[in-house]
Structure formats: C-alpha cells, structure tokens
Design an enzyme around this catalytic site. Structure first.
Site, PDB file in Angstrom:
ATOM      1  N   MET A  32       0.960  -1.217   0.061  1.00 54.78           N
ATOM      2  CA  MET A  32       0.063   0.153  -0.001  1.00 54.78           C
ATOM      3  C   MET A  32       0.718   1.308  -0.066  1.00 54.78           C
ATOM      4  O   MET A  32       0.560   2.409   0.341  1.00 54.78           O
ATOM      5  CB  MET A  32      -0.864  -0.059   1.210  1.00 54.78           C
ATOM      6  CG  MET A  32      -1.842  -1.172   1.123  1.00 54.78           C
ATOM      7  SD  MET A  32      -3.470  -0.892   1.945  1.00 54.78           S
ATOM      8  CE  MET A  32      -2.967  -0.449   3.824  1.00 54.78           C
ATOM      9  N   HIS A  39       9.150  -3.687   3.578  1.00 55.97           N
ATOM     10  CA  HIS A  39       8.745  -3.713   2.247  1.00 55.97           C
ATOM     11  C   HIS A  39       9.970  -4.129   1.400  1.00 55.97           C
ATOM     12  O   HIS A  39      10.185  -5.142   0.603  1.00 55.97           O
ATOM     13  CB  HIS A  39       8.227  -2.744   1.775  1.00 55.97           C
ATOM     14  CG  HIS A  39       6.786  -2.126   2.405  1.00 55.97           C
ATOM     15  ND1 HIS A  39       6.714  -1.175   3.089  1.00 55.97           N
ATOM     16  CD2 HIS A  39       5.555  -2.658   2.199  1.00 55.97           C
ATOM     17  CE1 HIS A  39       5.555  -0.978   3.399  1.00 55.97           C
ATOM     18  NE2 HIS A  39       4.715  -2.013   2.862  1.00 55.97           N
ATOM     19  N   GLN A  63     -10.535  -2.446   2.368  1.00 56.73           N
ATOM     20  CA  GLN A  63      -9.923  -3.064   3.740  1.00 56.73           C
ATOM     21  C   GLN A  63      -9.864  -2.168   4.750  1.00 56.73           C
ATOM     22  O   GLN A  63      -9.419  -2.467   5.878  1.00 56.73           O
ATOM     23  CB  GLN A  63      -8.486  -3.784   3.462  1.00 56.73           C
ATOM     24  CG  GLN A  63      -7.329  -2.827   3.292  1.00 56.73           C
ATOM     25  CD  GLN A  63      -6.022  -3.549   2.830  1.00 56.73           C
ATOM     26  OE1 GLN A  63      -5.798  -4.212   1.739  1.00 56.73           O
ATOM     27  NE2 GLN A  63      -5.055  -3.837   3.684  1.00 56.73           N
ATOM     28  N   LYS A 151       5.046 -10.045   9.741  1.00 61.66           N
ATOM     29  CA  LYS A 151       4.371  -8.970  10.702  1.00 61.66           C
ATOM     30  C   LYS A 151       2.842  -8.907  10.568  1.00 61.66           C
ATOM     31  O   LYS A 151       2.111  -8.962  11.857  1.00 61.66           O
ATOM     32  CB  LYS A 151       4.950  -7.454  10.109  1.00 61.66           C
ATOM     33  CG  LYS A 151       4.079  -6.369  10.528  1.00 61.66           C
ATOM     34  CD  LYS A 151       4.722  -6.038  11.935  1.00 61.66           C
ATOM     35  CE  LYS A 151       4.066  -4.753  12.507  1.00 61.66           C
ATOM     36  NZ  LYS A 151       3.103  -3.991  11.643  1.00 61.66           N
TER      37      LYS A 151
HETATM   38  O1  PAF Z   1      -0.236  -5.589   3.851  1.00 52.83           O
HETATM   39  C1  PAF Z   1      -0.354  -4.695   2.946  1.00 52.83           C
HETATM   40  O2  PAF Z   1       0.225  -3.685   2.654  1.00 52.83           O
HETATM   41  C2  PAF Z   1      -1.913  -4.902   2.382  1.00 52.83           C
HETATM   42  O3  PAF Z   1      -2.798  -5.510   3.132  1.00 52.83           O
HETATM   43  C3  PAF Z   1      -1.917  -5.699   1.015  1.00 52.83           C
HETATM   44  C4  PAF Z   1      -1.595  -7.104   1.211  1.00 52.83           C
HETATM   45  C5  PAF Z   1      -1.229  -5.090  -0.005  1.00 52.83           C
HETATM   46  C6  PAF Z   1      -3.294  -5.752   0.302  1.00 52.83           C
HETATM   47  O4  PAF Z   1      -3.837  -4.573   0.297  1.00 52.83           O
END
Ligand code: PAF
Length: 282
Positions: A32, A39, A63, A151
C-alpha cells in the site's frame, strides 16, 4: 553496474502489456506504498528468487473500516518510486480505485473461520477487503510467486489459505519481520508515534521476548504465556493492551498448551496509534 530501469504503469491494459515483456518467473510484492525496510526486504527476496519483480502500490479502500481513516493513510509515491528503482524492481503498478472497483462492483473473497479472531474481530470486513484485492492482484499480474511479511501474521494465514482454497497458481512466500535496532517492528503506522510513544512502543517486542524466554525454559501453558505478555504491556504506562493471543499458527485457534507451531500475537495502542506484533514458537 546495471543501470536502473523501472516501468511505472497505472491502467490494467498498460500492466498487461508491460507484464508480457517481462521474463519469468515473476515475483509480486503487493504493497500500500509508503515503503519501509520491511517492504524492501520482501523486494530483495523477490529479486533473489525471480527473473522479474513487480510491485503494486494500492491503498485498498475496501480493507479500511468506517472508523479507520483512509484519507489519512500515509503516502509518498515519489519516494516509493526512488526506493524501488534503487532496489532493482522491474515494474511498478499503481492502479486506481476506480479501475479496481468500478461502479457496480459486487464480487468478494471471504473466509469462514480464519477471519473471526484477533485482527478480524477488531476490524470487521478487513480481511474480506484484503483477500479480495490480493486475489485481484494475482489475476491481473499473474505472478509465479508473491511475497508478504510475517508482521501481519493473520493476513499471511488468510492469504495462504485462500490461495490454497481457490487454487491460485502462486507460491506464497512469507518473509521475517524487520525490526528497528530497539526491536520495534517496521510499520507504516510508526510515523504516527510521538517521541515518547515511539520509545514506549518497544514494549511489544519486550513482551514477546519475555514470553519466549519462559517458553525456552520449558513453559508450555498458553495462559501463563498470555499473562507474561499482558503483565509486560501493562507495565508500560503509555501502552494500552487490546488483545494478546497464543494460538495455533495455521488455524489461529487459541491454545491451552503449546504442542506445535504456535503464534504469540498482540495489538496495543500507544496513544491513538494501534500497533501489532507477533512471534512464532515451536
Ligand atoms: O499488507 C498490506 O500492505 C496490504 O494489506 C496488502 C497485502 C498490500 C493488500 O492491500
């Protein structure tokens, strides 16, 4: 040195055209945005395993709950693109909410049991949004492998389960938690902490370590491990505990005693910021 070459696309048709030019296997790192060392560790693993690396950056509106502020979610696309260029990513896809969820959208991926406890109990509908967007990202990018962080342990369990249940031809790779020197797990939400809260936030990792130390000495009673974590969190005046858990690693069902692979996890408020952390035992 290889000169960095990164393709950035937004529309699905551009993604499909760019995807077709990439050598396989393709590794997808769904994000995101507002990228941090966690990341980048996923990107590094994908770079090692795959001929091409695709990163999606999409703040997935479905979400977020009604009380969670989607518009305040931190974003910095220029910085993200710089980091991904340096990390040797081949393709970045930044879809728009409109293209992902056009008018009339009504198809969802929802799981029966795995989404009920822990984060699912606190954030109703959250995992329906996560599972749906990850399923859509898989269908659009068609990667051979996809990378997620430990995490978000329940998210990882949900994605493993739904990938298996729906026969997505994607290998799910869960990478270890990346921590700051003082133990705080990397999270985009850490930017919300003020200096005092940031210092107090180390209590999450300390409480996991305290439970692990007891486990290493032979403690197997789940209530005792939950109590050790609870007492440690409660000893920090700025921290307010939402839940602690000692559960089966795959089903997330709470345990009485640790016999196999288990997950210690928790959610804690530092001021208004909600942090989660976890540790695998056994
Ligand atoms: O972990 C995240 O950043 C989000 O939940 C994901 C897996 C990219 C889905 O939007």
């Amino acid at each position: 040195m290889k000169s960095p070459k990164i393709i950035t696309v937004t529309s699905l048709s551009e993604l499909r055209n760019a995807r077709a030019t990439l050598p396989e296997p393709i590794g997808l790192v769904p994000t995101m945005g507002f990228l941090h060392a966690g990341h980048l560790s996923l990107v590094r693993q994908a770079r090692q395993d795959c001929a091409s690396v695709v990163v999606s950056i999409f703040v997935n509106p479905v979400q977020f709950g009604p009380a969670e502020d989607l518009s305040k979610y931190p974003r910095d696309l220029q910085r993200d693109l710089q980091l991904l260029t340096s990390a040797g990513v081949d393709l970045v896809w930044t879809p728009t909410p409109r293209e992902m969820y056009p008018d009339g959208y009504q198809t969802w991926i929802s799981l029966d049991e795995l989404v009920k406890p822990l984060e699912g109990a606190m954030r109703p509908g959250h995992f329906r949004g996560v599972a749906t967007v990850v399923g859509k990202l898989f269908n659009c990018v068609q990667p051979q492998k996809a990378y997620f962080g430990q995490k978000d342990a329940q998210q990882a369990a949900v994605i493993r389960r739904m990938t298996n249940d729906l026969n997505f031809p994607v290998e799910i790779i869960i990478c270890p938690i990346v921590r700051a020197d003082d133990g705080l797990a990397m999270s985009s939400r850490n930017v919300y902490l003020n200096a005092e809260e940031r210092q107090a936030a180390t209590v999450l990792y300390r409480s996991l370590n305290a439970a692990r130390a007891a486990f290493d000495k032979g403690e197997r009673d789940a209530n005792t491990l939950r109590r050790i974590m609870t007492d440690t969190i409660n000893s920090e005046p700025l921290a307010s505990l939402q839940y602690v858990s000692c559960a089966n690693y795959d089903t997330l069902i709470e345990l009485e005693a640790i016999t196999g692979k288990s997950l210690l996890s928790m959610a804690v408020f530092l001021g208004k910021t909600r942090l989660i952390d976890n540790m695998v035992l056994g």
